[in-house]
Design a protein around this motif. Structure first.
Motif, short mmCIF file in Angstrom:
data_model
loop_
_atom_site.label_atom_id
_atom_site.label_comp_id
_atom_site.label_asym_id
_atom_site.label_seq_id
_atom_site.Cartn_x
_atom_site.Cartn_y
_atom_site.Cartn_z
N THR A 91 13.27 25.19 18.77
CA THR A 91 12.46 26.39 18.56
C THR A 91 12.01 27.02 19.87
OG1 THR A 91 10.45 25.04 18.34
CG2 THR A 91 11.64 25.60 16.31
N ILE A 92 12.03 26.27 20.94
CA ILE A 92 11.77 26.82 22.28
C ILE A 92 13.13 27.16 22.89
CG2 ILE A 92 10.89 26.37 24.59
CD1 ILE A 92 8.70 26.69 22.51
N LYS A 93 13.28 28.43 23.28
CA LYS A 93 14.59 28.91 23.72
C LYS A 93 14.61 29.38 25.17
CE LYS A 93 16.13 30.27 19.09
NZ LYS A 93 15.02 29.65 18.34
N GLY A 94 13.44 29.42 25.79
CA GLY A 94 13.38 29.85 27.18
C GLY A 94 12.24 29.17 27.90
N PHE A 95 12.46 28.79 29.16
CA PHE A 95 11.46 28.07 29.94
C PHE A 95 11.46 28.61 31.35
CE2 PHE A 95 8.67 24.51 30.42
CZ PHE A 95 8.50 23.96 29.14
N VAL A 96 10.29 29.08 31.79
CA VAL A 96 10.09 29.47 33.19
C VAL A 96 9.17 28.43 33.80
CG1 VAL A 96 9.33 31.28 34.77
CG2 VAL A 96 10.36 31.90 32.56
N SER A 97 9.59 27.82 34.90
CA SER A 97 8.81 26.75 35.53
C SER A 97 8.39 27.19 36.92
CB SER A 97 9.62 25.46 35.63
OG SER A 97 9.82 24.90 34.35
N LEU A 98 7.10 27.36 37.10
CA LEU A 98 6.54 27.69 38.41
C LEU A 98 6.28 26.38 39.13
CD1 LEU A 98 5.46 29.86 40.34
CD2 LEU A 98 3.25 29.67 39.18
N GLY A 99 7.32 25.88 39.81
CA GLY A 99 7.24 24.59 40.49
C GLY A 99 7.47 23.44 39.54
N GLY A 100 7.43 22.24 40.12
CA GLY A 100 7.50 21.03 39.31
C GLY A 100 8.91 20.55 39.04
N ASN A 101 8.96 19.40 38.39
CA ASN A 101 10.20 18.72 38.02
C ASN A 101 9.99 18.18 36.61
OD1 ASN A 101 12.58 17.26 37.93
ND2 ASN A 101 11.97 15.76 39.48
N LEU A 102 9.87 19.09 35.67
CA LEU A 102 9.36 18.78 34.35
C LEU A 102 10.19 17.73 33.61
CD1 LEU A 102 7.11 19.46 32.36
CD2 LEU A 102 8.60 21.19 31.38
N LEU A 103 11.51 17.83 33.72
CA LEU A 103 12.34 16.87 33.00
C LEU A 103 12.07 15.44 33.43
CD1 LEU A 103 13.95 19.31 31.90
CD2 LEU A 103 16.01 17.95 32.22
N ARG A 104 11.68 15.26 34.66
CA ARG A 104 11.40 13.91 35.17
C ARG A 104 9.98 13.48 34.84
NH1 ARG A 104 14.28 9.64 35.62
NH2 ARG A 104 14.68 8.80 37.68
N ALA A 105 9.10 14.43 34.57
CA ALA A 105 7.68 14.12 34.41
C ALA A 105 7.27 13.81 32.98
CB ALA A 105 6.84 15.28 34.94
#
Length: 760
Positions: free
Chosen positions: A456-470
């Motif tokens: 259901t989430i189709k777009g992700f904007v990441s301002l910094g970070g390494n979310l997949l690892r966190a």
């Protein structure tokens, strides 16, 4: 107990020559230019730049070198001369790089050009900035606002953060999860519930006047080493320090000040903790309840003898509610239950309680060792209970002190990066920018991860970070992340999150905080908020790593311009040219916190935005601080059973969050590897294992899914029975996304139920 104040695996005290050798090694490995030494001299000082590592406060009376080992490493790491250019991708595919270690990805150096993922070649290719912004804007226009998440790490300054939150709301959502969702969201929720403030109550002056500090689940030696200086000063004036932690953390054992020539030459160390108690993982509720029991018994004795009360009765009567129910619980609980759940002896808890009773001004310090449990908010409420008993909140030298782990993670919340609509002054945004802000709550990071897994989430904007690892459930997240229509990563270096691109994927390289941010009106200052609610200006003076880099604020403004309809009240170009205009907007939005913002930007020690609980003004529904009666004696959501262990995930001395600087955890005696599981000798023997044996950890979270991490070497360590340790973020693969604090949804990374299997 003195016998707990020695870790035979450690090379010795925190600080000292070990710290300098570690900094020197990173200086060599990162290939930093010698000019970085000038940068370090201005770090955390007025007119200089604010460290991108932890959020520890910056004192007005600063040291000649106002940086710690971790802060120096962070600066050296970003100041590397290594470059990850478009040429790098001619030799490497994305699929190939998935086999690389996190450290090796970081060692490729600073990103230099905006990049677009090309699925046909499985490589990133160079793209022009305007082309990238136009394509991102077109994609965002096609997606429904509810399907897009705007995530932020704690790095970006207040100015960029404010505009990022504004962009999301102009786009149409409050989908603004932040890195605090994974660490100190329990603080924001837990403290708000009991004292009406989402942040700690202490300021620098309190550290100078306290005569006792109680530590719970916090490790200053690795995570906030500048904290060791006021701790050393406190000990030298006679203050007591008591530590509760399952792991012996060297920074709370002893410290040699690297800025003291005498200590460096003689090796003279300051013993930090007067008492160090290795509470079992998840046992803090019982341990604190035991401390409260000591206080109540001492007060009963004082009443019987007709001497001064131990409880601060006037404070309790005027400022608190729930006292009677809590005291009934304290009286009823047995020492047998407290010992069983805490893993500590009654005599040890009594010794700690006696220190608390005799102290006039006490600060309660905690970190993620309290927040990252299924009942983390209960941990925090229990610590507040202890402080309230003797009026140790809202007076000089006392208070509650959560230690934040990222440089501006607290400040980003202050200026609007929040998924909860009630936390944001929407009326002021509406008046300033002539639009109707969304009023529906957005996605917490746990909800965002679940949304990704469901599609259901189709777009992700990441301002910094390494979310997949966190985040927890890493393997499932990797699949889900690459199924998105759009992924945008604003980054300084390559990390694992880049290696699972969406159907459209962009890496947008940004300036680091130490670099010159030259805009139309000159080099721009940014600002950050520290853990003590003080605002500091920061200005970079290093030449940027690449002429193609843009600032975080400029990137946000450009994405917004490409995505949103024009609005005469929303002047992205003007704000990019002059960041002081953004500070004016922040002041108009939050006038009580940011009065005279630009004028006060560079005050030594920062300017204080205030904290009601510090003044004993309680912004709870009851208008009082709340005593909380615990409904269980641990902070877990699972029971013990044969073969089940409580896994505590930890960071090494050689990392910051998901950034791995190397393979030297000198405080634990682990060199050259992170593939270990630490266990006490009794647990190793009882499990029929041998030191050096390879095993796999298997999640024992009861949802029917198998999660495992293999190739870990059994390593003896001084730990409580039933508690085992291994490294974050590698162990995130074992944590279920549904295993989180029940109030804040913070992942319970400090108490993961696991089994151990031979690795054959």
């Amino acid at each position: 107990m003195n016998e707990h104040l020695t870790d035979p695996a450690s090379e010795g005290p925190a600080g000292g020559w070990g710290s300098l050798r570690s900094i020197a090694r990173i200086y060599g490995e990162s290939l930093s230019n010698p000019t970085v030494l000038e940068t370090l001299k201005s770090q955390n000082k007025p007119g200089g730049f604010m460290c991108v590592s932890c959020a520890w406060p910056k004192p007005a009376n600063y040291h000649p070198f106002e940086f710690c080992e971790n802060g120096a490493k962070a600066t050296l790491w970003e100041s590397t001369s290594a470059r990850c250019t478009p040429e790098f991708w001619k030799d490497h595919t994305v699929s190939e790089l998935r086999e690389w270690k996190d450290y090796d990805l970081e060692m490729t150096g600073r990103l230099t050009h905006p990049m677009r993922y090309d699925a046909q070649t499985d490589r990133y290719v160079e793209v022009g900035w305007e082309e990238a912004f136009a394509a991102i804007g077109d994609s965002l226009k096609r997606l429904a606002p509810k399907d897009v998440v705007f995530y932020s790490s704690g790095h970006a300054g207040l100015e960029a953060s404010y505009l990022y939150a504004l962009m999301a709301r102009l786009y149409g959502n409050n989908n603004l999860p932040q890195s605090s969702n994974m660490c100190h969201e329990t603080t924001s929720v837990g403290l708000t519930n009991v004292i009406g403030s989402p942040v700690g109550t202490v300021v620098w002056k309190d550290l100078e006047e306290t005569d006792c500090l109680f530590f719970f689940g916090q490790n200053p030696g690795s995570n906030s080493p500048r904290f060791l200086h006021p701790l050393q000063e406190a000990k030298q004036r006679g203050a007591k320090i008591v530590t509760f932690n399952p792991v012996i953390e060297q920074g709370l054992v002893s410290f040699v000040n690297p800025q003291s020539p005498r200590q460096m030459l003689t090796g003279e160390e300051t013993l930090i903790s007067n008492l160090y108690l290795q509470v079992q993982c998840g046992g803090d509720v019982a341990a604190i309840l035991g401390l409260c029991k000591v206080v109540v018994e001492a007060d009963d004795d004082a009443k019987a003898r007709g001497v001064k009360r131990v409880l601060d009765v006037p404070f309790i009567e005027q400022h608190t509610t729930g006292f009677e129910d809590f005291i009934d619980c304290v009286r009823r609980v047995s020492w047998t239950d407290i010992e069983r759940e805490s893993g500590l002896a009654e005599a040890d808890i009594r010794n700690a309680g006696d220190i608390y009773v005799k102290a006039e001004r006490v600060i309660g310090v905690y970190g993620m060792g309290l927040t990252q449990h299924s009942r983390g908010a209960l941990n925090i409420a229990m610590l507040v209970n202890l402080l309230l008993l003797r009026g140790n909140i809202g007076r000089d030298g006392a208070g509650v002190c959560p230690v934040r782990g990222h440089s501006n993670v607290q400040g980003q919340r202050t200026v609007g990066i929040a998924e909860k609509a009630k936390l944001v002054p929407m009326d002021k945004l509406k008046a300033l920018f002539a639009f109707d802000p969304p009023t529906e709550d957005g996605t917490h990071i746990v909800d965002a991860v679940k949304g990704l897994m469901k599609g259901t989430i189709k777009g992700f904007v990441s301002l910094g970070g390494n979310l997949l690892r966190a985040v927890p459930d890493q393997k499932e997240m990797e699949r889900a992340w690459s199924d998105q229509e759009l992924t945008v990563m604003v980054s300084t270096k390559l990390n694992r999150s880049h290696l699972f691109p969406g159907r459209q994927a962009y890496i947008l390289p940004c300036l680091s905080r130490s670099e010159i941010d030259e805009q139309a009106t000159g080099n721009q200052s940014v600002s950050i908020e520290d853990s003590f609610s003080h605002i500091h200006g920061s200005v970079g003076k290093r030449r940027p790593a690449s002429e193609h880099l843009k600032s975080e604020l400029a990137i946000i403004a450009s994405i917004a311009k490409a995505t949103l309809p024009q609005n005469p009240k929303v002047t992205w170009d003007e704000w990019t040219e002059d960041y002081s205009l953004v500070r004016d907007l922040i002041e108009k939005t939050y006038p009580e916190d940011f009065a005279d913002y630009n004028a006060r930007l560079n005050i030594p020690g920062g300017f204080y935005r205030g904290n009601a609980a510090h003044e004993r003004v309680w912004k709870t529904p009851e208008k009082k601080a709340l005593f909380t009666t615990p409904d269980q004696l641990n902070s877990l959501s699972f029971d013990d059973k044969p073969g089940r262990y409580r896994l505590l995930t930890m960071r090494s001395n050689d990392q910051f969050n998901t950034t791995i600087y190397g393979y030297s955890d000198r405080f634990r005696g682990i060199e050259g590897t992170r593939d270990v599981v630490l266990m006490c000798a009794d647990d190793i023997a009882a499990a029929g294992l041998e030191p050096g044996q390879k095993v796999r950890l298997v999640s024992d979270f009861e949802d029917g899914r198998r999660r495992e991490l293999a190739g870990l070497v059994v390593t003896p360590h001084a730990l409580p029975k039933g508690t085992i340790c291994s490294y974050y973020p590698e162990c995130n693969i074992l944590n279920a996304i549904d295993h989180h604090d029940e109030l804040s949804k913070t992942p319970a990374s400090k108490s993961i139920p696991v089994r151990i299997e031979p690795d054959v």
